[in-house]
Design a protein around this motif. Structure first.
Motif, short mmCIF file in Angstrom:
data_model
loop_
_atom_site.label_atom_id
_atom_site.label_comp_id
_atom_site.label_asym_id
_atom_site.label_seq_id
_atom_site.Cartn_x
_atom_site.Cartn_y
_atom_site.Cartn_z
N PRO A 4 34.72 -117.12 -5.52
CA PRO A 4 34.09 -115.85 -5.90
C PRO A 4 32.78 -115.60 -5.18
CG PRO A 4 33.56 -117.50 -7.53
CD PRO A 4 34.49 -118.17 -6.54
N SER A 5 32.40 -114.35 -5.15
CA SER A 5 31.03 -113.99 -4.79
C SER A 5 30.20 -114.11 -6.06
CB SER A 5 30.98 -112.56 -4.25
OG SER A 5 31.03 -111.63 -5.32
N GLN A 6 28.93 -113.73 -5.98
CA GLN A 6 28.09 -113.78 -7.16
C GLN A 6 28.58 -112.80 -8.24
OE1 GLN A 6 23.38 -113.14 -8.06
NE2 GLN A 6 23.92 -114.42 -6.32
N SER A 7 29.24 -111.73 -7.83
CA SER A 7 29.80 -110.80 -8.81
C SER A 7 30.84 -111.48 -9.67
CB SER A 7 30.42 -109.60 -8.09
OG SER A 7 29.43 -108.86 -7.40
N GLY A 8 31.68 -112.30 -9.05
CA GLY A 8 32.68 -113.05 -9.81
C GLY A 8 32.04 -114.09 -10.71
N VAL A 9 30.97 -114.70 -10.24
CA VAL A 9 30.25 -115.69 -11.05
C VAL A 9 29.69 -115.04 -12.31
CG1 VAL A 9 28.22 -117.19 -11.10
CG2 VAL A 9 29.70 -117.18 -9.08
N ILE A 10 29.09 -113.86 -12.15
CA ILE A 10 28.48 -113.18 -13.30
C ILE A 10 29.55 -112.62 -14.23
CG2 ILE A 10 26.98 -111.29 -14.02
CD1 ILE A 10 25.39 -111.71 -11.46
N LEU A 11 30.67 -112.16 -13.68
CA LEU A 11 31.77 -111.72 -14.54
C LEU A 11 32.27 -112.86 -15.40
CD1 LEU A 11 33.84 -109.71 -15.58
CD2 LEU A 11 35.23 -110.19 -13.54
N ARG A 12 32.42 -114.04 -14.80
CA ARG A 12 32.85 -115.20 -15.58
C ARG A 12 31.85 -115.51 -16.68
NH1 ARG A 12 32.01 -120.10 -16.71
NH2 ARG A 12 33.67 -121.66 -16.97
N LEU A 13 30.57 -115.44 -16.37
CA LEU A 13 29.52 -115.67 -17.36
C LEU A 13 29.65 -114.66 -18.51
CD1 LEU A 13 25.78 -116.25 -16.52
CD2 LEU A 13 26.41 -114.45 -18.12
N THR A 14 29.92 -113.41 -18.18
CA THR A 14 30.08 -112.38 -19.20
C THR A 14 31.26 -112.70 -20.12
OG1 THR A 14 29.23 -110.74 -17.64
CG2 THR A 14 30.36 -109.89 -19.59
N LEU A 15 32.37 -113.12 -19.53
CA LEU A 15 33.54 -113.46 -20.34
C LEU A 15 33.24 -114.61 -21.29
CD1 LEU A 15 36.40 -113.30 -17.66
CD2 LEU A 15 35.48 -111.46 -19.08
N GLN A 43 19.87 -119.06 -18.07
CA GLN A 43 20.15 -120.49 -17.93
C GLN A 43 21.13 -120.79 -16.81
OE1 GLN A 43 21.43 -121.84 -21.80
NE2 GLN A 43 19.36 -121.88 -22.62
N ASP A 44 22.19 -119.99 -16.72
CA ASP A 44 23.27 -120.29 -15.79
C ASP A 44 23.07 -119.69 -14.41
OD1 ASP A 44 24.37 -121.55 -17.95
OD2 ASP A 44 25.95 -120.07 -18.29
N LEU A 45 22.25 -118.65 -14.30
CA LEU A 45 22.06 -118.03 -12.99
C LEU A 45 20.63 -118.17 -12.49
CD1 LEU A 45 23.79 -116.29 -10.99
CD2 LEU A 45 22.55 -114.32 -11.89
N PHE A 46 19.66 -118.08 -13.38
CA PHE A 46 18.26 -118.04 -12.95
C PHE A 46 17.62 -119.41 -12.81
CE2 PHE A 46 17.26 -113.52 -14.72
CZ PHE A 46 18.14 -112.99 -13.78
N THR A 47 17.98 -120.39 -13.64
CA THR A 47 17.15 -121.59 -13.72
C THR A 47 17.88 -122.91 -13.53
OG1 THR A 47 17.39 -121.69 -16.13
CG2 THR A 47 15.53 -120.44 -15.26
N GLN A 48 19.18 -122.98 -13.76
CA GLN A 48 19.84 -124.28 -13.66
C GLN A 48 19.83 -124.80 -12.22
OE1 GLN A 48 23.65 -124.80 -15.42
NE2 GLN A 48 22.89 -124.60 -17.51
N LEU A 49 19.89 -126.12 -12.09
CA LEU A 49 19.70 -126.76 -10.80
C LEU A 49 20.67 -126.27 -9.74
CD1 LEU A 49 18.98 -130.46 -11.87
CD2 LEU A 49 17.35 -128.73 -11.08
N GLU A 50 21.93 -126.04 -10.14
CA GLU A 50 22.89 -125.64 -9.13
C GLU A 50 22.62 -124.23 -8.60
OE1 GLU A 50 23.55 -126.43 -12.26
OE2 GLU A 50 25.33 -125.43 -13.07
N PHE A 51 21.72 -123.50 -9.24
CA PHE A 51 21.42 -122.16 -8.80
C PHE A 51 19.96 -122.02 -8.35
CE2 PHE A 51 24.90 -120.98 -11.94
CZ PHE A 51 25.86 -120.93 -10.93
N THR A 52 19.37 -123.12 -7.91
CA THR A 52 17.96 -123.05 -7.52
C THR A 52 17.74 -122.22 -6.26
OG1 THR A 52 18.24 -125.15 -6.36
CG2 THR A 52 17.31 -125.23 -8.58
N LYS A 53 18.80 -121.91 -5.53
CA LYS A 53 18.63 -121.10 -4.34
C LYS A 53 18.39 -119.63 -4.65
CE LYS A 53 21.28 -123.92 -1.05
NZ LYS A 53 22.44 -123.93 -0.12
N LEU A 54 18.62 -119.22 -5.91
CA LEU A 54 18.38 -117.84 -6.27
C LEU A 54 16.89 -117.52 -6.17
CD1 LEU A 54 19.77 -115.27 -7.37
CD2 LEU A 54 19.16 -116.03 -9.65
#
Length: 369
Positions: A69-80, A100-111
Motif C-alpha cells: 500500500p501507499s500511505q493512503s492504504g496504511v491510514i485506511l487500514r488504521l481507520t478500519l 501512535q501508529d503514524l506520527f510517533t511509533q519507531l517504524e514511522f519515524t521517517k514521517l
C-alpha cells in the motif's frame, strides 16, 4: 426509498467489496503514480498496465514493492482497526491511533514535514500540515486542519461509509467529524460527504445511475445529509457526534455530480474513448473536484466490471492512485467482494488480513437483505 439489486450479493459482501476495492486501487497505483506525461508512463510500464507494479528508482514510492500500500492504504487500514475496536466511529480512538501508529511509533519515524517521507514513500499535504500542527506546534486536534483540496480524507472515510451504509445520518456525522481533523475547506468536505453518501447507497444496493442524485437530495430533505437546500424544510437540522457540532454545507452541487457522470457514462453519443482519457477530460491532478467526477464516470460505465474500471483509472496517469482507489471502492460496492477478480486479491500484500478487516467492518451495522 426503493432499492435496485444489480446482483444477488448481500450488503455485507458489497461493503467488504468497497473496502477491498479501495485497497486494490491504492496498491495498483504505487508503481505508476504521478506520471503526468502519458508518453513517459507508457515508456516506463508499457502500453497497458494490468497488474501491480514496482516503482522505478528515483520515482515516487521508491522502495515499496508491488502489491504493497501507499500511505493512503496504511491510514485506511488504521481507520478500519479503529471502527472494529469500538464497533463504530469514535473520534478519540481514531486520533490516538493516528498519533501512535503514524506520527510517533519507531517504524514511522521517517514521517516529517517533507513530502517524500513516511510509510508508503509519500505523505500528502493534508497529513503533513496536520502532523506539523499536532506534533511540532502541539495544537489541539480541533485546530490541526488545513486548506488542502486533495482526497486524503475521502480515502480513509470510505471505510466509515462501509460501516454506516443504510444509516445516512450516522454516516454523515462520522464522515464530517473525521474529515475536519485534517481539512477545513467546505468544498472538500462537501465532495467528501457526497461521495460517501453515494458509496453508502451503492452498498445498500442502489444503482449508480441518473436517479442517485435525487436519492441524495431526498436524504437532505429528510435531515439526514447536512446540506442547505432552498427546497427543503429539514436541512437546517444539525448533526452531532462526540459533542462535535456540524454545520450545514452550502456546496450542495456536489450531490448532483453522480447523476451527471452516470448520464455521461450511459450515453452512446458522449462516450469518452478510450475510457482512461477521463483523466484528461476532468483533470489529472490531486484536487478532489478533478478526481471524484472521473471516479463516478468509470464506476458508472463499468458498474459490473471491476477490472476494467480500476485499470482505466490507473492508465489515465496523473494522480491515478487516488482515482483508482475511489473507483475501486465504488465498483467494489456494486459487484461485492465476491465479484472482484481473485488475482487482485492474491497479488495484494497481506490480503488475508485486509479481507478479514473488511468483512469485520462490513458486519458492524449491516442488516442482510
Amino acid at each position: 426509498m426503493p432499492k435496485y439489486h444489480a446482483s444477488p450479493t448481500t450488503q455485507t459482501d458489497r461493503a467488504a467489496g468497497a473496502i477491498m476495492g479501495a485497497f486494490i486501487g491504492d496498491a495498483l497505483g504505487v508503481g505508476p503514480h504521478w506520471y503526468y506525461d502519458l508518453a513517459e508512463l507508457r515508456r516506463a510500464y508499457g502500453d497497458w498496465i494490468d497488474d501491480y507494479t514496482t516503482p522505478l528508482p528515483g520515482h515516487y514510492h521508491e522502495g515499496v514493492k508491488a502489491g504493497e500500500p501507499s500511505q493512503s492504504g496504511v491510514i485506511l487500514r488504521l481507520t478500519l482497526a479503529s471502527l472494529i475496536s469500538h464497533q463504530g466511529y469514535k473520534q478519540a480512538d481514531f486520533c490516538q491511533r493516528l498519533e501512535q501508529d503514524l506520527f510517533t511509533q519507531l517504524e514511522f519515524t521517517k514521517l516529517d514535514s517533507s513530502a517524500k517521507q513516511g510509510p508508503g514513500g509519500y505523505t500528502s499535504q493534508s497529513i503533513r500540515e496536520t502532523w506539523h500542527k499536532r506534533v511540532q506546534l502541539q495544537l489541539p486536534w480541533e485546530k490541526c486542519a488545513g486548506p488542502a483540496d486533495n482526497t486524503e480524507a475521502l480515502e480513509r472515510t470510505l471505510g466509515i461509509a462501509a460501516c454506516y451504509a443504510g444509516q445516512p445520518k450516522s454516516l454523515s456525522a462520522a464522515v464530517c467529524a473525521n474529515t475536519r481533523l485534517t481539512q477545513d475547506d467546505e468544498m472538500v468536505l462537501a465532495h467528501t460527504l457526497a461521495f460517501n453518501g453515494v458509496l453508502g447507497l451503492l452498498i445498500e444496493g442502489h444503482a449508480l445511475d441518473a436517479t442517485l442524485s435525487d436519492k441524495l437530495l431526498a436524504q437532505v430533505d429528510q435531515g439526514e445529509l447536512p446540506f442547505c437546500l432552498s427546497s427543503t424544510s429539514n436541512a437546517a437540522q444539525a448533526l452531532d457526534l462526540d459533542d462535535l457540532s456540524d454545520t450545514n454545507l452550502s456546496c450542495a452541487d456536489a450531490l448532483l455530480t453522480p447523476a451527471y457522470m452516470a448520464n455521461l457514462a450511459a450515453s452512446s453519443e458522449t462516450h469518452i474513448e478510450p475510457a482512461w482519457r477521463v483523466s484528461e477530460a476532468y483533470g489529472m491532478a490531486c484536487s478532489i473536484y478533478q478526481l471524484v467526477p472521473a471516479a463516478y464516470y468509470l464506476a458508472a460505465r463499468f458498474s459490473n466490471d471491476f477490472e476494467s474500471a480500476v485499470l482505466h483509472a490507473i492508465n489515465g496517469g496523473g494522480h491515478n492512485m487516488a482515482r483508482a482507489m475511489l473507483t475501486g471502492a465504488l465498483v467494489g460496492a456494486q459487484v461485492g467482494l465476491s465479484g472482484i477478480p481473485q488475482r487482485f486479491i492474491d497479488g495484494l500484500a497481506n490480503s488475508e488480513e485486509l479481507v478479514a478487516l473488511a468483512k469485520q467492518v462490513a458486519e458492524i451495522n449491516t442488516c442482510e437483505e
